[in-house]
Design a protein around this motif. Structure first.
Motif, PDB file in Angstrom:
ATOM      1  N   GLY A 195       0.792  -1.222   0.000  1.00  0.00           N
ATOM      2  CA  GLY A 195       0.000   0.000   0.000  1.00  0.00           C
ATOM      3  C   GLY A 195       0.823   1.270   0.000  1.00  0.00           C
ATOM      4  N   TRP A 196       0.248   2.314   0.550  1.00  0.00           N
ATOM      5  CA  TRP A 196       0.849   3.645   0.524  1.00  0.00           C
ATOM      6  C   TRP A 196       0.926   4.193   1.946  1.00  0.00           C
ATOM      7  CZ3 TRP A 196      -4.079   2.284  -0.364  1.00  0.00           C
ATOM      8  CH2 TRP A 196      -5.107   2.998   0.253  1.00  0.00           C
ATOM      9  N   LYS A 197       1.704   5.241   2.121  1.00  0.00           N
ATOM     10  CA  LYS A 197       1.866   5.843   3.443  1.00  0.00           C
ATOM     11  C   LYS A 197       0.632   6.648   3.795  1.00  0.00           C
ATOM     12  CE  LYS A 197       5.819   7.135   5.056  1.00  0.00           C
ATOM     13  NZ  LYS A 197       5.820   6.309   6.294  1.00  0.00           N
ATOM     14  N   ASN A 198       0.172   6.469   5.009  1.00  0.00           N
ATOM     15  CA  ASN A 198      -1.005   7.180   5.487  1.00  0.00           C
ATOM     16  C   ASN A 198      -0.567   8.497   6.128  1.00  0.00           C
ATOM     17  OD1 ASN A 198      -3.835   7.471   6.277  1.00  0.00           O
ATOM     18  ND2 ASN A 198      -3.117   7.034   8.359  1.00  0.00           N
ATOM     19  N   TYR A 199      -0.304   9.504   5.281  1.00  0.00           N
ATOM     20  CA  TYR A 199       0.085  10.808   5.817  1.00  0.00           C
ATOM     21  C   TYR A 199      -1.066  11.415   6.602  1.00  0.00           C
ATOM     22  CZ  TYR A 199       4.080  10.734   2.586  1.00  0.00           C
ATOM     23  OH  TYR A 199       5.229  10.417   1.910  1.00  0.00           O
ATOM     24  N   ALA A 200      -0.727  12.149   7.639  1.00  0.00           N
ATOM     25  CA  ALA A 200      -1.739  12.741   8.514  1.00  0.00           C
ATOM     26  C   ALA A 200      -1.856  14.234   8.260  1.00  0.00           C
ATOM     27  CB  ALA A 200      -1.374  12.482   9.982  1.00  0.00           C
ATOM     28  N   GLY A 201      -2.962  14.786   8.771  1.00  0.00           N
ATOM     29  CA  GLY A 201      -3.090  16.236   8.833  1.00  0.00           C
ATOM     30  C   GLY A 201      -3.948  16.857   7.757  1.00  0.00           C
ATOM     31  N   ASP A 361       2.372  11.392  -4.155  1.00  0.00           N
ATOM     32  CA  ASP A 361       3.466  11.402  -3.185  1.00  0.00           C
ATOM     33  C   ASP A 361       4.681  12.034  -3.842  1.00  0.00           C
ATOM     34  OD1 ASP A 361       4.910  11.005  -0.888  1.00  0.00           O
ATOM     35  OD2 ASP A 361       4.740   8.826  -0.861  1.00  0.00           O
ATOM     36  N   SER A 362       5.470  12.743  -3.047  1.00  0.00           N
ATOM     37  CA  SER A 362       6.706  13.321  -3.565  1.00  0.00           C
ATOM     38  C   SER A 362       7.748  13.358  -2.452  1.00  0.00           C
ATOM     39  CB  SER A 362       6.483  14.736  -4.121  1.00  0.00           C
ATOM     40  OG  SER A 362       6.372  15.686  -3.086  1.00  0.00           O
ATOM     41  N   TYR A 363       8.996  13.561  -2.839  1.00  0.00           N
ATOM     42  CA  TYR A 363      10.100  13.503  -1.881  1.00  0.00           C
ATOM     43  C   TYR A 363      10.000  14.600  -0.834  1.00  0.00           C
ATOM     44  CZ  TYR A 363      14.840  13.649   0.000  1.00  0.00           C
ATOM     45  OH  TYR A 363      15.922  13.667   0.846  1.00  0.00           O
ATOM     46  N   SER A 364       9.733  15.831  -1.266  1.00  0.00           N
ATOM     47  CA  SER A 364       9.818  16.979  -0.360  1.00  0.00           C
ATOM     48  C   SER A 364       8.492  17.363   0.275  1.00  0.00           C
ATOM     49  CB  SER A 364      10.383  18.195  -1.100  1.00  0.00           C
ATOM     50  OG  SER A 364       9.574  18.522  -2.213  1.00  0.00           O
ATOM     51  N   ARG A 365       7.357  16.910  -0.295  1.00  0.00           N
ATOM     52  CA  ARG A 365       6.066  17.341   0.221  1.00  0.00           C
ATOM     53  C   ARG A 365       5.133  16.194   0.578  1.00  0.00           C
ATOM     54  NH1 ARG A 365       7.567  21.448  -3.370  1.00  0.00           N
ATOM     55  NH2 ARG A 365       7.486  23.523  -2.426  1.00  0.00           N
ATOM     56  N   GLY A 366       5.594  14.966   0.472  1.00  0.00           N
ATOM     57  CA  GLY A 366       4.730  13.850   0.807  1.00  0.00           C
ATOM     58  C   GLY A 366       3.479  13.863  -0.046  1.00  0.00           C
ATOM     59  N   TRP A 586       6.911   5.933  -4.522  1.00  0.00           N
ATOM     60  CA  TRP A 586       6.125   6.483  -3.425  1.00  0.00           C
ATOM     61  C   TRP A 586       6.531   5.808  -2.132  1.00  0.00           C
ATOM     62  CZ3 TRP A 586       4.507   2.668  -6.643  1.00  0.00           C
ATOM     63  CH2 TRP A 586       3.912   1.534  -6.086  1.00  0.00           C
ATOM     64  N   ARG A 587       6.139   6.409  -1.047  1.00  0.00           N
ATOM     65  CA  ARG A 587       6.443   5.848   0.263  1.00  0.00           C
ATOM     66  C   ARG A 587       5.329   4.903   0.691  1.00  0.00           C
ATOM     67  NH1 ARG A 587       7.868  11.371   0.921  1.00  0.00           N
ATOM     68  NH2 ARG A 587      10.106  11.681   1.229  1.00  0.00           N
ATOM     69  N   SER A 588       5.735   3.837   1.367  1.00  0.00           N
ATOM     70  CA  SER A 588       4.799   2.819   1.831  1.00  0.00           C
ATOM     71  C   SER A 588       4.559   2.975   3.329  1.00  0.00           C
ATOM     72  CB  SER A 588       5.352   1.429   1.531  1.00  0.00           C
ATOM     73  OG  SER A 588       4.569   0.424   2.138  1.00  0.00           O
ATOM     74  N   ASP A 599      16.288   3.736   2.015  1.00  0.00           N
ATOM     75  CA  ASP A 599      15.025   3.983   2.696  1.00  0.00           C
ATOM     76  C   ASP A 599      14.084   2.822   2.378  1.00  0.00           C
ATOM     77  OD1 ASP A 599      12.638   4.823   3.740  1.00  0.00           O
ATOM     78  OD2 ASP A 599      12.655   6.803   2.807  1.00  0.00           O
ATOM     79  N   HIS A 600      13.866   1.970   3.361  1.00  0.00           N
ATOM     80  CA  HIS A 600      13.086   0.752   3.114  1.00  0.00           C
ATOM     81  C   HIS A 600      11.582   0.998   3.086  1.00  0.00           C
ATOM     82  CE1 HIS A 600      16.359  -2.123   3.062  1.00  0.00           C
ATOM     83  NE2 HIS A 600      16.880  -1.533   4.114  1.00  0.00           N
TER      84      HIS A 600
END
Length: 890
Positions: A195-201, A361-366, A586-588, A599-600
């Motif tokens: 899946g993908w990273k569950n960014y908050a906010g 998703d992006s490196y600097s802004r998630g 993308w980040r997981s 970065d795993h």
């Protein structure tokens, strides 16, 4: 005298720090446990107060025009900018720029002040609009509850109750966000490894809209009729009113609705109509439907993305004079999308999809991607030669959809129903949640011509029929809201039946061989001959900066070759096209085992990296999509890595053990007796105490390192195994899985970690045996307990003979299962030997010890299973793993 030592990241003069220090002093003075309080304040308070989450700031102002709110009759109060947030219920506040994406799980409170002029407060109604707050949000304005929303990726608007907003700068908006997902009742569920990273906010735009007392609340544009010379658009709109009597300029007036169609490429008016009168009433929504015709229309397509601006206005009439009250704008395009047997027709012309999967998703802004980054991505996708984008996992920022309208890209937009077991998806409350999510997604993006299909999920319990009912219900719900096509993405064609309810069938392929991919496409065509078929995702990972040639399985050239071969297979299969998985890295949510990355948490499937640096795959697919000659890829001279640490460490241990065995007759006798005459050996330990402690310590190190080499060899063998990757995510927390990943890719580190664990294990068993001796009232020395903890594991020494070459043995598939079985049998034997040693040491019948030991192990395993099932729905996901994930990955 006692001193309070507190380390703050902010200056001591900061008001929050002063308040905290004063409170701490009051508490410590009033307690009898001053030393304990002093220690807690000194060591732990800085961690509790200043453990900051990773924050990816966006910094862009909000764009209300994206959703049609910009007009001369409305005012926008942009809430983007400087906010404060708290992770501890308001005890301490830290600054933040909104929108921002945060790597944090749990409750976050956001707040800021905003200003409202007297004119707006007295003449306008207010509505809060947010494009994305993850996951759930409770909104308060001036400490009055305004509303709640659940679902992080759909936009929402909430009407602000009357008399809450005040004149001046002292208005405060407070939003309580909870980003935590669980495994059973949130949409999406807590993600596993794919899946993908569950960014908050608050990671997308947020603003207040000040509307007149009478306003156009929404509008839906649909094509009612089309021919070469004329297109008839149906317009369905809602007129709302609130506190109408407070605006003297509107009392007793007649209202009319009008519409204007403007061709955006030229700015000319295509048509303008005055529809009919309407009589607004306080706190009531009035639906209005009418039509507008456009002659000589310019149809939207990827090759010619012509757009029209539809302005819907409401005016009050005095004689022959019309005064504008409110206006709502919709950007749309004229096109038809239909299914004709197994063909996708745009404006009557069959389409072949050359697409990519884009992940927000992006490196600097998630996930809080800026407008500039989104437009850059769309431009790169268009330059690639793609004509379609599948937005991966969830609905995107609405601006991304508008960019696809503008540049000419088909959009496949989908619900975050990703890898959800049918047992969860079929719960009544979950079905309601999914249908509400679908409704919000469709209502927001229904007017965009680029969106041609709504996605109803991917990979839900595919060997059973349970999820069919949900997919069917979602399909019917989507059709009741909009006539666009629907799609469902499966993994195993011969077992996917739910897809039959949708207009488009997609299949997602992960890392399979070319032959397996071609076989699945053939199976898909055989089982669904009358439906539109697409390869919804095909791709593989690549190690960053690895240009070792396509013979290297982790190189960018290998990734490019894989994608090119599968693209060719899609074209040869003559289905409706496919999507490369994926456009960007993308980040997981979970650490990833399969690829050796720094970065795993990065999923490296993309044709561009997280920072949008192009990989080799981008240029190769660009040539393929443009029909150009593809540059030959270098093969390279890949040499399979040889972990010499196994050979060196295994040989060294073998020599050391053999030397000590040959030079110490007493140790040699102990080893023989410990292996073949265990009862006498344990009795001698209990009665005669003849075994020196040094022998046991030496043996514990030899056994620990041997086990380290053996298990490290197994880890190394499975280091790129996707099934193990997923299985670890089922029951292992991220921190521990991250350590296991480092161990799998670093043999020496793995050997040392496992050896250290085994040494601690022997000490823990020693303490346990000593504690048990008190329970059975037997007096033993701690050295006896240590000996019984270590010497039963002596049979592990047998692996010294093969430890140095075990990794090579396991390269031959026929030997893998026998090796694992032998280790399991040996471990069971050692468990029995340990129980026997305890029975001899405590002078208890072995049968009783075996029973008690077995019962304890069963209770511990049952307790672990129960805890995992309670916190992670382990039984449901375990069944899903066996039924759906394993067939998908094989």
């Amino acid at each position: 005298m006692y001193y309070i030592v507190v380390f703050f990241e902010k200056p001591i003069e900061h008001s929050e720090n002063k308040h905290i220090i004063k409170t701490l002093i009051d508490i410590i003075i009033s307690t009898h446990f001053r030393k304990l309080a002093h220690l807690f304040v000194s060591l732990f308070l800085p961690i509790l107060l200043f453990s900051q989450p990773v924050i990816y700031e966006n910094g862009n102002p909000s764009r209300a025009d994206i959703t049609g709110h910009t007009s001369v009759t409305r005012s926008i109060i942009d809430l983007a900018g400087e906010w404060e947030y708290s992770l501890n219920d308001g005890v301490a506040w830290m600054p933040i720029v909104i929108p921002s994406a945060m790597e944090y799980e749990g409750k976050i409170i956001f707040r800021r002040k905003f200003e409202i002029s007297e004119e707006l407060a007295e003449t306008k109604n207010f509505e809060l609009n947010a494009y994305g707050i993850n996951y759930s949000a409770e909104i308060y304005i001036n400490e009055t509850y305004v509303g709640k929303h659940e679902g992080g990726y759909t936009s929402f608007s909430i009407s602000v109750p009357e008399n809450i907003i005040q004149v001046g700068k002292e208005n405060i908006i407070r939003i309580v966000v909870n980003s935590a997902l669980n495994f059973s009742s949130t949409l999406p569920v807590r993600q596993q490894v794919f899946g993908w990273k569950n960014y908050a906010g608050i990671f997308r735009d947020i603003f207040l809209v000040a509307t007149p007392r009478v306003w156009i609340d929404n509008a839906v544009i649909k094509i009612e009729g089309i021919d070469p010379k004329t297109v008839t658009l149906g317009i369905h709109t809602v007129v709302s009113a609130k506190k109408l009597s407070s605006d003297s300029s509107l009392i007793g007036k007649s209202f009319v609705i009008s519409a204007e169609a403007i061709e955006l490429s030229t700015g000319s008016t295509a048509n303008k109509i005055l529809y009919s009168s309407v009589s607004p009433e306080d706190n009531r929504d009035i639906e209005q439907s009418f039509s507008i015709s456009i002659t000589n229309p310019k149809l939207w397509s990827p090759d010619s993305p012509e757009l029209y601006l539809i302005k819907i206005s409401i005016s009050h009439q005095e004689g022959k004079t019309y005064s504008l009250v409110d206006q709502f704008s919709v950007t749309t395009g004229l096109r038809t999308i239909v299914k004709n047997n197994n063909q996708l027709l745009l404006n009557g012309v069959p389409q072949e999809l050359n697409g990519v999967v884009w992940i927000e998703d992006s490196y600097s802004r998630g996930s809080s991607i800026s407008y500039e980054e989104m437009e850059r991505d769309v431009a790169l996708i268009k330059n690639l030669g793609a004509n379609a984008v599948r937005v991966g996992f969830h609905p995107p920022h609405p601006y991304f959809i508008q960019l696809c309208n503008k540049y000419g890209l088909f959009v496949f937009e989908e619900l975050p129903l990703f890898e959800i077991p049918a047992a969860i998806a079929l719960k009544e409350n979950y079905t309601v949640l999914a249908k509400n999510y679908l409704k919000e997604m469709i209502q927001r993006d229904v007017n965009n011509p680029s969106v041609i299909a709504w996605g109803l999920g991917e990979g839900m319990g595919e060997t059973g029929k349970g999820h069919n009912a949900l997919i069917k219900e979602l399909h019917e719900s989507a059709k009741s809201l909009d006539d666009r096509l629907t799609y469902y993405i499966g993994r195993v064609p011969k077992s996917v039946e739910a897809e039959s309810f949708t207009d488009i069938i997609g299949i997602s392929i992960f890392g399979n061989t070319l032959n397996a991919f071609q076989s699945r496409l053939k199976e898909l065509k055989r089982t669904h001959p009358e439906q539109i078929l697409i390869a919804a995702g095909y791709g593989k990972e690549a190690e960053l900066n690895n240009h070792g040639g396509y013979n290297d399985p982790f190189s960018q050239e290998n990734q490019a070759r894989y994608v090119l071969q599968h693209y060719t297979a899609v074209k040869e299969s003559k289905i409706s096209g496919g999507f490369v998985w994926a456009f960007n890295d993308w980040r997981s949510a979970r650490p990833i085992l399969r690829v050796p990355l720094e970065d795993h948490t990065v999923q490296s499937f993309g044709m561009v990296e997280l920072d949008r640096k192009k990989k080799t795959t981008y240029d190769i697919i660009r040539s393929a999509y443009h029909g150009e000659k593809v540059t030959a890829l270098p093969a390279g001279t890949y040499v399979h890595p040889l972990p010499y640490v196994y050979v060196v460490s295994g040989l060294a241990l073998l020599i050391l053990f053999a030397w000590f065995l040959n030079n110490s007759r007493r140790f040699q006798e102990s080893v023989v007796r410990g292996l073949v005459r265990t009862h006498n050996f344990y009795s001698d330990i209990r009665d005669q105490q003849l075994l020196p402690l040094g022998y046991t310590v030496f043996l514990s190190f030899i056994i620990s390192l041997t086990i380290g080499i053996v298990l490290s060899s197994i880890f190394y063998h499975y280091r790129a195994n996707a099934i193990l990757d997923y299985a670890l995510s089922l029951g292992v927390i991220n921190f521990l899985k991250g350590i296991l990943i480092q161990m799998a890719w670093n043999p020496l580190l793995c050997i040392l970690y496992i050896a250290a664990f085994m040494l601690l294990w022997f000490l823990a068993v020693t303490v346990l045996i000593k504690l048990l001796s008190y329970m059975v009232k037997v007096r033993i020395f701690i050295s006896h307990a240590y000996t019984i903890a270590v010497w039963p594991a002596l049979p592990y020494i047998l692996y010294l003979l093969v430890a140095m070459i075990l990794y090579r043995i396991m390269e031959s598939d026929p030997y893998v299962i026998p090796v694992l079985i032998s280790i399991a049998i040996l471990t069971l034997w050692i468990f029995i030997r340990t129980l026997k040693g305890i029975s001899v040491l405590f002078v208890i019948y072995p049968t009783k010890v075996y029973m008690v030991g077995t019962i304890i192990v069963i209770i511990l395993l049952a307790g672990l299973y129960g805890a995992l099932d309670y916190t992670r729905s382990f039984s449901i996901y375990g069944r899903y793993f066996i039924d759906s994930i394993v067939p998908f990955l094989n």
